[in-house]
Design a protein around this motif. Structure first.
Motif, short mmCIF file in Angstrom:
data_model
loop_
_atom_site.label_atom_id
_atom_site.label_comp_id
_atom_site.label_asym_id
_atom_site.label_seq_id
_atom_site.Cartn_x
_atom_site.Cartn_y
_atom_site.Cartn_z
N LEU A 92 0.73 5.62 3.44
CA LEU A 92 1.14 4.50 4.30
C LEU A 92 0.22 3.29 4.15
O LEU A 92 0.67 2.15 4.10
CB LEU A 92 1.19 4.97 5.76
CG LEU A 92 1.93 4.05 6.73
CD1 LEU A 92 3.36 3.79 6.28
CD2 LEU A 92 1.94 4.65 8.13
N ARG A 93 -1.08 3.55 4.06
CA ARG A 93 -2.03 2.43 3.93
C ARG A 93 -1.76 1.64 2.64
O ARG A 93 -1.81 0.41 2.63
CB ARG A 93 -3.47 2.94 3.96
CG ARG A 93 -4.52 1.82 3.90
CD ARG A 93 -5.93 2.36 4.11
NE ARG A 93 -6.92 1.34 3.86
CZ ARG A 93 -7.33 0.45 4.75
NH1 ARG A 93 -6.80 0.44 5.97
NH2 ARG A 93 -8.25 -0.45 4.44
N ALA A 94 -1.45 2.37 1.57
CA ALA A 94 -1.15 1.70 0.29
C ALA A 94 0.11 0.85 0.42
O ALA A 94 0.19 -0.26 -0.14
CB ALA A 94 -0.97 2.74 -0.81
N GLN A 95 1.09 1.33 1.20
CA GLN A 95 2.32 0.56 1.38
C GLN A 95 2.05 -0.73 2.16
O GLN A 95 2.62 -1.78 1.85
CB GLN A 95 3.37 1.41 2.09
CG GLN A 95 3.83 2.60 1.26
CD GLN A 95 5.04 3.30 1.87
OE1 GLN A 95 5.93 2.67 2.41
NE2 GLN A 95 5.05 4.62 1.78
N TYR A 96 1.19 -0.65 3.16
CA TYR A 96 0.83 -1.85 3.92
C TYR A 96 0.08 -2.85 3.03
O TYR A 96 0.29 -4.06 3.10
CB TYR A 96 -0.03 -1.50 5.14
CG TYR A 96 0.77 -1.27 6.40
CD1 TYR A 96 1.14 -2.35 7.21
CD2 TYR A 96 1.19 0.00 6.77
CE1 TYR A 96 1.88 -2.15 8.36
CE2 TYR A 96 1.93 0.20 7.92
CZ TYR A 96 2.28 -0.87 8.72
OH TYR A 96 3.03 -0.69 9.86
N ILE A 97 -0.82 -2.32 2.18
CA ILE A 97 -1.57 -3.20 1.26
C ILE A 97 -0.59 -3.89 0.31
O ILE A 97 -0.70 -5.09 0.04
CB ILE A 97 -2.64 -2.39 0.48
CG1 ILE A 97 -3.76 -1.94 1.44
CG2 ILE A 97 -3.23 -3.24 -0.65
CD1 ILE A 97 -4.78 -1.00 0.81
N ARG A 98 0.39 -3.12 -0.18
CA ARG A 98 1.39 -3.70 -1.10
C ARG A 98 2.17 -4.82 -0.42
O ARG A 98 2.38 -5.88 -1.01
CB ARG A 98 2.36 -2.62 -1.58
CG ARG A 98 1.80 -1.73 -2.65
CD ARG A 98 2.86 -0.74 -3.09
NE ARG A 98 2.36 0.20 -4.08
CZ ARG A 98 3.12 1.13 -4.64
NH1 ARG A 98 4.39 1.24 -4.30
NH2 ARG A 98 2.62 1.97 -5.54
#
Length: 417
Positions: A92-98
């Motif tokens: 999820l954190r990677a998706q927010y960063i993206r």
């Protein structure tokens, strides 16, 4: 009586408004355009064929170089296609960063579009204003990837690394006094997220400045109002997407209609135009920058509150941490195999689209089960938009062609791919 003749005119590729490698063959009746024939192929990138000869991960850098104003947005489309074929989902954190970097990229793209479009039409100051803000966002690219433009930051399964806790600082030099450096470093004393948060507070005022210079400027309105009008029905028939379609009054945005990553958790609006002319497309892009700013602020808030992994824990796809690789034989083998052979993607085909700053950017990928794609087809927005130029410019003056090329917001890396 003066003799009136029809002229065939070469517009570009060396024309300052032709964006490098566009050659337009214009049929003119005096000063009025009868027909515009775009000649493409002067850049010859060969990206799709190159991507078919390399393991999947080695082609991420090619995506940056397609539309080199919207680097990470291109990466997102490609990486999302691989993830869908493999059936993996990034943390999820990677998706927010993206999502945060997609929107930073959108602002970067629109700033360069606004500065160069205004410069083409004759407004000099805008160029300097827009590059002032671009510089801050380019620093964000550099902070996460080490590169100012071609980041290669998104990876199948997440992103290359987590956001850094410090920002690079200016140092006194013969060009910057100690007082200047102190002022410039004020927003750089914390983490990257603090820096981006500071930017989101400053940016709406900057957009107000752009609007003060242009929105009610009568010369700007004379050059853009009623130029290149496209009806909503015709825009859909010609396959226009992004601000080109929304400028004609069609509220189509993949971030709302087919949400990906965490866009369904974001609160933002889709700006739409009324008249479908160059002026409405300008207003749509200006409002998009404000909406992107809203999304970035929401992402920063969530990322500050929720630490976590930014890459999936599958060493068949993602390399093991360096400390592990140095100490553990299993990890060393994973690392070696991943960087020499890559990984094999299951057989199948996928069409993966993202809402790119210029419109719908998509990658159609066919896998035959090997470690490199069988076929890569890129669907860039600029290619489709350029095909509408002939129809949009008929009956307009030669000077309006410059406005229309600017309004289309084309970059040739993705057209001559």
């Amino acid at each position: 009586m003066p003799e009136i003749r029809n002229y065939t005119l070469n517009f570009g590729p060396q024309h300052p408004a032709a964006h490098g490698v566009l050659r337009l063959v214009l049929e003119m009746d005096g000063e009025v355009v009868q027909r515009a024939d775009p000649h493409i192929g002067l850049l010859h990138r060969g990206t799709e064929k190159l991507a078919e000869s390399k393991p999947y991960n080695q082609s991420i850098g090619y995506m940056d170089r397609l539309d080199y104003m919207s680097m990470m947005a291109n990466e997102h489309g490609y990486v999302k296609a691989i993830e869908r074929l493999m059936g993996i989902e990034p943390p999820l954190r990677a998706q927010y960063i993206r999502v945060m970097f997609d929107e930073i990229t959108r602002i970067l793209n629109h700033l360069l579009w606004l500065g160069t479009h205004a410069l083409d039409v004759g407004a000099m100051t805008m160029f300097l204003y827009c590059f002032r803000e671009r510089e801050d966002l380019i620093d964000c690219y550099e902070a996460v990837s080490g590169s100012r433009m071609h980041a290669t930051y998104y990876r199948p399964g997440g992103v290359y690394r987590d956001l850094p806790g410090t920002m690079a600082q200016y140092e006194p030099s013969r060009w910057k006094s100690a007082a200047d450096v102190k002022r410039l470093n004020q927003s750089r004393s914390g983490s990257l997220l603090d820096f981006i948060e500071d930017f989101t507070h400053r940016f709406p005022t900057c957009v107000d400045e752009y609007e003060t210079l242009l929105t009610d400027n009568r010369i700007w309105k004379q050059r853009t109002v009623g130029i290149g009008v496209v009806s909503p029905e015709r825009a859909l028939q010609m396959g226009l997407t992004g601000p080109m379609l929304r400028g004609s009054g069609v509220a189509w945005d993949l971030r709302k209609k087919q949400p990906y990553a965490v866009y369904d958790r974001m609160d933002f609006d889709i700006p739409v135009g009324v008249n479908g002319d160059s002026y409405d497309r300008y207003l749509v892009r200006i409002e998009e920058m404000r909406q992107s700013n809203r999304i970035i602020r929401q992402c920063v808030e969530w990322l500050k509150a929720n630490p976590g992994p930014v890459m999936i824990d599958d060493h068949k796809v993602a390399p093991p941490p360096r400390e592990e690789m140095k100490a553990d034989m299993e990890s060393l083998i994973h690392h070696f195999k991943l960087f020499t052979e890559g990984y094999c993607v299951p057989e199948g085909e996928v069409y993966s689209a993202v809402e790119h700053p210029k419109g719908e950017f998509a990658v159609y990928l066919i896998s035959d089960g090997a470690n490199k794609p069988y076929r890569v087809k890129v669907r860039p927005p600029g290619f489709v938009h350029l095909s509408a130029l002939d129809e949009m410019s008929r009956g307009h003056m030669l000077a309006d062609v410059v406005t229309l090329i600017g309004s289309l917001d084309i970059v040739f890396g993705e057209i001559d791919r």
